[in-house]
Scaffold this active site. Structure first.
Site, PDB file in Angstrom:
ATOM      1  N   CYS A  22       1.269  -9.374   4.680  1.00 14.30           N
ATOM      2  CA  CYS A  22       1.350  -9.473   3.219  1.00 14.30           C
ATOM      3  C   CYS A  22       2.540 -10.340   2.816  1.00 14.30           C
ATOM      4  O   CYS A  22       2.525 -10.986   1.777  1.00 14.30           O
ATOM      5  CB  CYS A  22       1.448  -8.093   2.596  1.00 14.30           C
ATOM      6  SG  CYS A  22       2.765  -7.102   3.304  1.00 14.30           S
ATOM      7  N   LYS A  68      -6.358   7.585   5.798  1.00 16.07           N
ATOM      8  CA  LYS A  68      -7.602   6.824   6.005  1.00 16.07           C
ATOM      9  C   LYS A  68      -7.190   5.442   6.495  1.00 16.07           C
ATOM     10  O   LYS A  68      -6.819   4.576   5.707  1.00 16.07           O
ATOM     11  CB  LYS A  68      -8.360   6.734   4.681  1.00 16.07           C
ATOM     12  CG  LYS A  68      -9.865   6.640   4.820  1.00 16.07           C
ATOM     13  CD  LYS A  68     -10.373   5.456   5.618  1.00 16.07           C
ATOM     14  CE  LYS A  68     -10.458   4.186   4.819  1.00 16.07           C
ATOM     15  NZ  LYS A  68     -10.837   3.015   5.644  1.00 16.07           N
ATOM     16  N   GLU A  76      -4.444 -15.535  -2.160  1.00 19.72           N
ATOM     17  CA  GLU A  76      -3.895 -15.121  -0.867  1.00 19.72           C
ATOM     18  C   GLU A  76      -4.805 -15.641   0.252  1.00 19.72           C
ATOM     19  O   GLU A  76      -6.031 -15.570   0.143  1.00 19.72           O
ATOM     20  CB  GLU A  76      -3.827 -13.592  -0.801  1.00 19.72           C
ATOM     21  CG  GLU A  76      -3.130 -13.091   0.445  1.00 19.72           C
ATOM     22  CD  GLU A  76      -3.072 -11.565   0.510  1.00 19.72           C
ATOM     23  OE1 GLU A  76      -4.084 -10.916   0.216  1.00 19.72           O
ATOM     24  OE2 GLU A  76      -2.000 -11.038   0.867  1.00 19.72           O
ATOM     25  N   GLU A 102       0.687  -1.077  -2.794  1.00 19.33           N
ATOM     26  CA  GLU A 102       1.327  -2.199  -2.085  1.00 19.33           C
ATOM     27  C   GLU A 102       0.227  -3.207  -1.803  1.00 19.33           C
ATOM     28  O   GLU A 102      -0.604  -2.998  -0.912  1.00 19.33           O
ATOM     29  CB  GLU A 102       1.928  -1.720  -0.764  1.00 19.33           C
ATOM     30  CG  GLU A 102       2.999  -0.660  -0.913  1.00 19.33           C
ATOM     31  CD  GLU A 102       4.198  -1.128  -1.684  1.00 19.33           C
ATOM     32  OE1 GLU A 102       4.352  -2.352  -1.857  1.00 19.33           O
ATOM     33  OE2 GLU A 102       4.970  -0.282  -2.144  1.00 19.33           O
TER      34      GLU A 102
HETATM   35  P1  NDP Z   1      -8.484  -3.824   1.878  1.00 22.22           P
HETATM   36  O1  NDP Z   1      -8.024  -3.714   0.479  1.00 22.22           O
HETATM   37  O2  NDP Z   1      -9.815  -4.399   2.146  1.00 22.22           O
HETATM   38  O3  NDP Z   1      -8.495  -2.383   2.577  1.00 22.22           O
HETATM   39  C1  NDP Z   1      -7.351  -1.560   2.613  1.00 22.22           C
HETATM   40  C2  NDP Z   1      -7.782  -0.128   2.887  1.00 22.22           C
HETATM   41  O4  NDP Z   1      -8.527   0.361   1.779  1.00 22.22           O
HETATM   42  C3  NDP Z   1      -8.724   0.002   4.096  1.00 22.22           C
HETATM   43  O5  NDP Z   1      -8.447   1.205   4.769  1.00 22.22           O
HETATM   44  C4  NDP Z   1     -10.082   0.040   3.432  1.00 22.22           C
HETATM   45  O6  NDP Z   1     -11.058   0.637   4.239  1.00 22.22           O
HETATM   46  C5  NDP Z   1      -9.778   0.893   2.203  1.00 22.22           C
HETATM   47  N1  NDP Z   1     -10.728   0.776   1.107  1.00 22.22           N
HETATM   48  C6  NDP Z   1     -11.719  -0.134   0.910  1.00 22.22           C
HETATM   49  N2  NDP Z   1     -12.375   0.121  -0.259  1.00 22.22           N
HETATM   50  C7  NDP Z   1     -11.781   1.197  -0.810  1.00 22.22           C
HETATM   51  C8  NDP Z   1     -11.979   1.935  -2.025  1.00 22.22           C
HETATM   52  N3  NDP Z   1     -12.931   1.605  -2.912  1.00 22.22           N
HETATM   53  N4  NDP Z   1     -11.180   2.992  -2.294  1.00 22.22           N
HETATM   54  C9  NDP Z   1     -10.195   3.333  -1.422  1.00 22.22           C
HETATM   55  N5  NDP Z   1      -9.962   2.680  -0.254  1.00 22.22           N
HETATM   56  C10 NDP Z   1     -10.738   1.622   0.046  1.00 22.22           C
HETATM   57  O7  NDP Z   1      -7.340  -4.608   2.653  1.00 22.22           O
HETATM   58  P2  NDP Z   1      -7.366  -5.129   4.135  1.00 22.22           P
HETATM   59  O8  NDP Z   1      -7.563  -3.979   5.078  1.00 22.22           O
HETATM   60  O9  NDP Z   1      -8.302  -6.275   4.205  1.00 22.22           O
HETATM   61  O10 NDP Z   1      -5.849  -5.622   4.325  1.00 22.22           O
HETATM   62  C11 NDP Z   1      -5.407  -6.850   3.900  1.00 22.22           C
HETATM   63  C12 NDP Z   1      -4.715  -6.767   2.545  1.00 22.22           C
HETATM   64  O11 NDP Z   1      -3.671  -5.833   2.589  1.00 22.22           O
HETATM   65  C13 NDP Z   1      -4.088  -8.080   2.150  1.00 22.22           C
HETATM   66  O12 NDP Z   1      -4.378  -8.365   0.809  1.00 22.22           O
HETATM   67  C14 NDP Z   1      -2.609  -7.824   2.322  1.00 22.22           C
HETATM   68  O13 NDP Z   1      -1.799  -8.646   1.519  1.00 22.22           O
HETATM   69  C15 NDP Z   1      -2.521  -6.385   1.962  1.00 22.22           C
HETATM   70  N6  NDP Z   1      -1.303  -5.800   2.520  1.00 22.22           N
HETATM   71  C16 NDP Z   1      -0.256  -5.527   1.677  1.00 22.22           C
HETATM   72  C17 NDP Z   1       0.936  -5.040   2.186  1.00 22.22           C
HETATM   73  C18 NDP Z   1       2.100  -4.746   1.266  1.00 22.22           C
HETATM   74  O14 NDP Z   1       3.033  -4.073   1.685  1.00 22.22           O
HETATM   75  N7  NDP Z   1       2.117  -5.218   0.046  1.00 22.22           N
HETATM   76  C19 NDP Z   1       1.114  -4.811   3.625  1.00 22.22           C
HETATM   77  C20 NDP Z   1      -0.041  -5.136   4.401  1.00 22.22           C
HETATM   78  C21 NDP Z   1      -1.202  -5.606   3.861  1.00 22.22           C
HETATM   79  P3  NDP Z   1     -11.931  -0.273   5.245  1.00 22.22           P
HETATM   80  O15 NDP Z   1     -11.030  -1.273   5.889  1.00 22.22           O
HETATM   81  O16 NDP Z   1     -12.401   0.701   6.228  1.00 22.22           O
HETATM   82  O17 NDP Z   1     -12.963  -0.921   4.406  1.00 22.22           O
END
Ligand code: NDP
Length: 523
Positions: free
Chosen positions: A280, A173, A375, A246
């Site tokens: 991140c 997803k 963040e 992550e």
């Molecule tokens: P989100 O947490 O908003 O979304 C991540 C994914 O989860 C998206 O595909 C999102 O879908 C999906 N999602 C949203 N709600 C749910 C739910 N209730 N259950 C399951 N999946 C869900 O993160 P962002 O996309 O905004 O990315 C940024 C974040 O990711 C930052 O906090 C960053 O630090 C972190 N990150 C961490 C990394 C690591 O390795 N530690 C690497 C890269 C990023 P949709 O977008 O379609 O809403």
């Protein structure tokens, strides 16, 4: 179904169970993808489950060959893939190509490493000399991967390559803001020879992600924010589905007084502004020893002000992927300024492009400001003075996040000592972000930055079960400890206890004495 984002937000707009993907570069519609519901997600999981056993039965060598073909096709189609990454995220061309370089390296790593790492491993059977035992690694089955929008290729490849190399199927997803790169990647995989249903992409928003976590997958690889990670964990609890989380970070760069200030300043600016700060592992806080603070700030401001900003392929800093993210960054800067922070450069949107936040350096900040405590995920660096390394370690460890850190010093041994005192998943000395290009290194954090690791053999371990196998080699009529119990059997156990407890000649002597009727054991 029809839902909309807040005004000005997002890379797309929902319409009747589908979402348009807009480019942050110019707002153009790049495509439309369906918003998949729970039934469609479950159907994808079922199809993937059906495809997985045949894939798992292939030899690791055959699987590796297909993985390598996948990498080669990605290289052949680099313009199309990099162009789409750039279109979906707005990042400069070089950064889009960086995603490809790291991704093909990862695929080759798993093509080679899975064969080696997943081989059955003999385990010594100790005193059970007439047995043979080993551990086999068995794929978990279907992996559910949920990925964010900041690196639409690398993070997807990371999850998918490790999963399939370990013999699993994957239902992915991707973020609703960047689903097209994921769909293209899947096409490339089918072209390379992966079975049609082995890797499925279910497009959609958070609801599709939630349905995937609760949809009967065998492991969830989630990369995203800490807030969503918490929800994922809650959903996974009811089915006891294992998860790797992550999550976000608030990485520090510690600049000690003996550091090479030019390299530190350049490194910190790169670490903070790469991918417009939407990483991140971005450097979000620089903790600088007081004696070099002013000089460091001046150089960082100079370098940051000199960055080229725009939508061109060779700009240093491009637009942000989502409109909401620009709001968030803006709010943090406003909050900081209200509370007395000083913006040394940037601090606002680009006058001609509201999707670009200007590379920003803020000083006079404190832990009461969100720019220091939460963040940011944007092109913003907060610089704080510290008295010495002890103070820096205290400030660094104060926050709940613990993803990565860097230490800048003229003394590498000192850098290692300081780094080891940080509560993080990893650190580098006099470098920044480079570790991400090394496929064998694990990526992941501690505390609110999540748990579990991806990359390296760590992913392969998480995505397989260790299966224990023991085989008897001589076929005695009965083992000495089977029924019926007897005084002789008990004596044998006492002797065994002496042998195993003391080992060596002493153990053997005590065992023999015990067995032959002595009382070597003390009461
Ligand atoms: P989100 O947490 O908003 O979304 C991540 C994914 O989860 C998206 O595909 C999102 O879908 C999906 N999602 C949203 N709600 C749910 C739910 N209730 N259950 C399951 N999946 C869900 O993160 P962002 O996309 O905004 O990315 C940024 C974040 O990711 C930052 O906090 C960053 O630090 C972190 N990150 C961490 C990394 C690591 O390795 N530690 C690497 C890269 C990023 P949709 O977008 O379609 O809403």
């Amino acid at each position: 179904m029809s839902r909309r984002r807040p005004p000005g937000g997002g890379g797309g707009a929902h319409r009747d169970a589908s979402v348009e993907v807009h480019s942050p570069l110019d707002g153009a519609v790049l495509g439309t993808v369906p918003l998949r519901g729970p039934d469609e997600v479950s159907a994808a999981v079922r199809r993937a489950r059906a495809a997985q056993p045949a894939w798992a039965c292939m030899t690791p060598r055959e699987r590796s060959r297909i993985l390598r073909r996948w990498a080669a096709i990605m290289v052949d189609r680099q313009d199309q893939i990099a162009g789409l990454i750039r279109g979906e995220t707005g990042k400069p061309e070089g950064e889009a190509l960086t995603e490809l370089v790291v991704s093909v390296d990862l695929i080759h790593f798993y093509a080679n490493e899975a064969r080696r790492h997943l081989r059955p491993r003999r385990v010594g059977t100790g005193w059970l000399l007439w047995k043979r035992a080993w551990v086999e690694r068995v794929p978990v089955g279907v992996v559910g991967a949920i990925t964010p929008w900041n690196y639409p290729l690398i993070i997807v490849v990371d999850a998918v390559a490790a999963s399939v190399a370990a013999g699993n199927a994957v239902v992915l997803k991707p973020s609703e803001f960047t689903p097209l790169t994921a769909l293209l990647l899947r096409d490339v995989m089918v072209e390379a020879g992966f079975p049609e249903d082995l890797v499925a992409v279910v497009t959609g928003d958070g609801q599709a992600g939630e349905a995937l976590v609760g949809g009967g997958v065998d492991h969830v690889l989630f990369t995203g924010s800490t807030a969503t990670g918490r929800k994922v964990l809650q959903t996974a609890v009811s089915s006891l589905t294992p998860v790797t989380l992550e999550l976000g970070g608030k990485d520090v760069a510690m600049v000690l007084a003996d550091a090479d200030l030019e390299r530190s300043a350049r490194g910190v600016v790169f670490g903070a502004m790469f991918n417009a700060g939407q990483t991140c592992l971005s450097v979000e806080r620089a903790l600088v020893e007081r004696s070099v603070f002013d000089g460091f700030v001046e150089r960082v401001v100079e370098l940051t002000s000199g960055l080229s900003v725009g939508t061109g392929p060779n700009s240093d800093v491009g637009p942000m992927v989502t409109g909401q993210q620009v709001y968030k960054v803006e709010e943090q800067i406003e909050d900081a300024v209200r509370r007395g922070a000083k913006v040394r450069c940037g601090g606002t949107r680009h006058p001609d492009n509201a999707r670009i936040f200007l590379p920003t350096v803020v000083v006079d900040v404190n832990a009461g400001m969100t720019v220091v405590s939460e963040e940011t995920f944007g092109p913003v660096l907060a610089i704080l003075p510290v008295d010495d390394e002890d103070h820096a370690v205290r400030v660094a460890n104060e926050l709940g996040y613990g993803l990565f850190a860097s230490v800048w010093t003229g003394d590498r041994a000192r850098g290692l000592d300081v780094g080891r005192r940080l509560e993080v998943g990893g650190f580098s000395v006099n470098d920044v972000l480079s570790h991400y290009a090394v496929p064998g290194l694990p990526v992941g954090g501690v505390k609110m930055s999540g748990f579990g690791r991806r990359r390296g053999t760590y992913s392969l371990d998480q995505l397989t079960h260790p299966r224990t196998v023991l085989v008897d080699r001589i076929g005695l009529r009965s083992e000495p400890w089977w029924f019926p119990y007897s005084a002789g059997g008990t004596r044998l156990f006492r002797a065994l206890l002496h042998w195993r407890g003391y080992r060596g000649m002493r153990g053997l002597f005590r065992a023999a004495r015990s067995f032959l009727g002595g009382q070597a054991h003390r009461r």
